[in-house]
Write an enzyme that holds these catalytic residues in place. Sequence first.
Site: not given
Length: 450
Positions: A101, A247
Amino acid sequence: MSRKYFGTDGVRGKVGTFPITPDFAMRLGWAAGTVLASTGTKEVLIGKDTRISGYMLESAMEAGFSAAGVNVALIGPMPTPAVAYLASTFRADAGVVISASHNPFYDNGIKFFSNTGTKLNDAQELEIEALLEQALEHNALQCVASEKLGKVRRIDDAAGRYIEFCKGTFPNHLSLAGLKIVVDSAHGAAYHIAPNVYRELGAEVISINDKPNGVNINDHCGATHLDSLQSAVMIHEADLGIALDGDADRVMFVDHNGHVVDGDEILFILAQAAYQKGEMQGGVVGTLMSNLGLELALKGMDIPFVRAKVGDRYVVEQLKETGWQLGGEGSGHILSLKHASTGDGIVASLQVLKAVLESGKRLAELKAEMTKLPQVLINVRLTSGCADSILSKDSVKQAVIAAEEVLGNQGRVLLRKSGTEPLIRVMVESTDISLTQQQAEYIAQAVKVA
């Protein structure tokens, strides 16, 4: 029963250090394949962000799934919410995302989505962990017969399918024509998707941080580092800026003045837009970290507000429990179950753009209709000791009690451990910024010396 490997957002850590190793990834693939694909199509989708380690972990996961007799469909660099969506539309048994992420490139992680596009529940993760433990401790990875091994294929049109899905969440009667938008893709998974979505809907797009090289993901860019976006918005005299993380499951905005519009303010804008059109269904789910100003602004419209544990998976759980549709976090994870099964930065941004167009106001004007309370967040990195033991120490508890007495009913204190990093997060919120800063530093110091 607590989970050993799965944190609040899957398995995550530093590449090359257990558990983010090729051996662990292979065994995790085998365990997950055995649990998630025991029936159905016996196929999983694997997507990843742009980290250089993604290739290594992807190959290892492939081997594990194949050994379990599960076929693998590779979709390449793809936003996390795209994997959730595509896993459902391709009728796969599960979707796998290889990403950390918003973390730096030297970290990576692995998380799973069910065949309905939702994150796995605790029971499913515990079942996978039980099988994984056998594979790790007793070398019990049992390969299926040769004729039953899984095959691997690559899907070439995944990006196009997801772009069309995103555009489908934006009303046909509206257009972004006339808007100049700066888009920061964080050199991440949405670099080849996000700019095209806004362009195809009519916007003039200035795309920045869209040249991934494997190591520059989230590097002073994206939703967690907004300086470059703020500068670009001002330089190009844009109407607004949109920042995604590595992401693309979270989004932050910058208005035409260069001011940040965070997740709490995004939730307010979306809730207010729905309320004014008579379309607000139920209330809004925030988290323990949501700004008190959001709660008060929603209360002014008689919109219910509840707080879930920190982590978008818990926001989703609370939304399903209440039957509501809108929730999220100040960090930019925005959940709109009307449009997507998980947090989707691009989809959320389109709903904000819809609110801007339908209101006839600029983003800065919509932001100004909510007053945030001063909130100070200090991340205390742990060099030794475990977070739980530190949080349970009397000295830390006494510091919290003392701070709460000082703040009275004009503020609140929250301490929590990070689910992805060795951190304890100290959050203090009140109507007085200097008092807020003072008490946050006081508690943080107590945590450091505990």
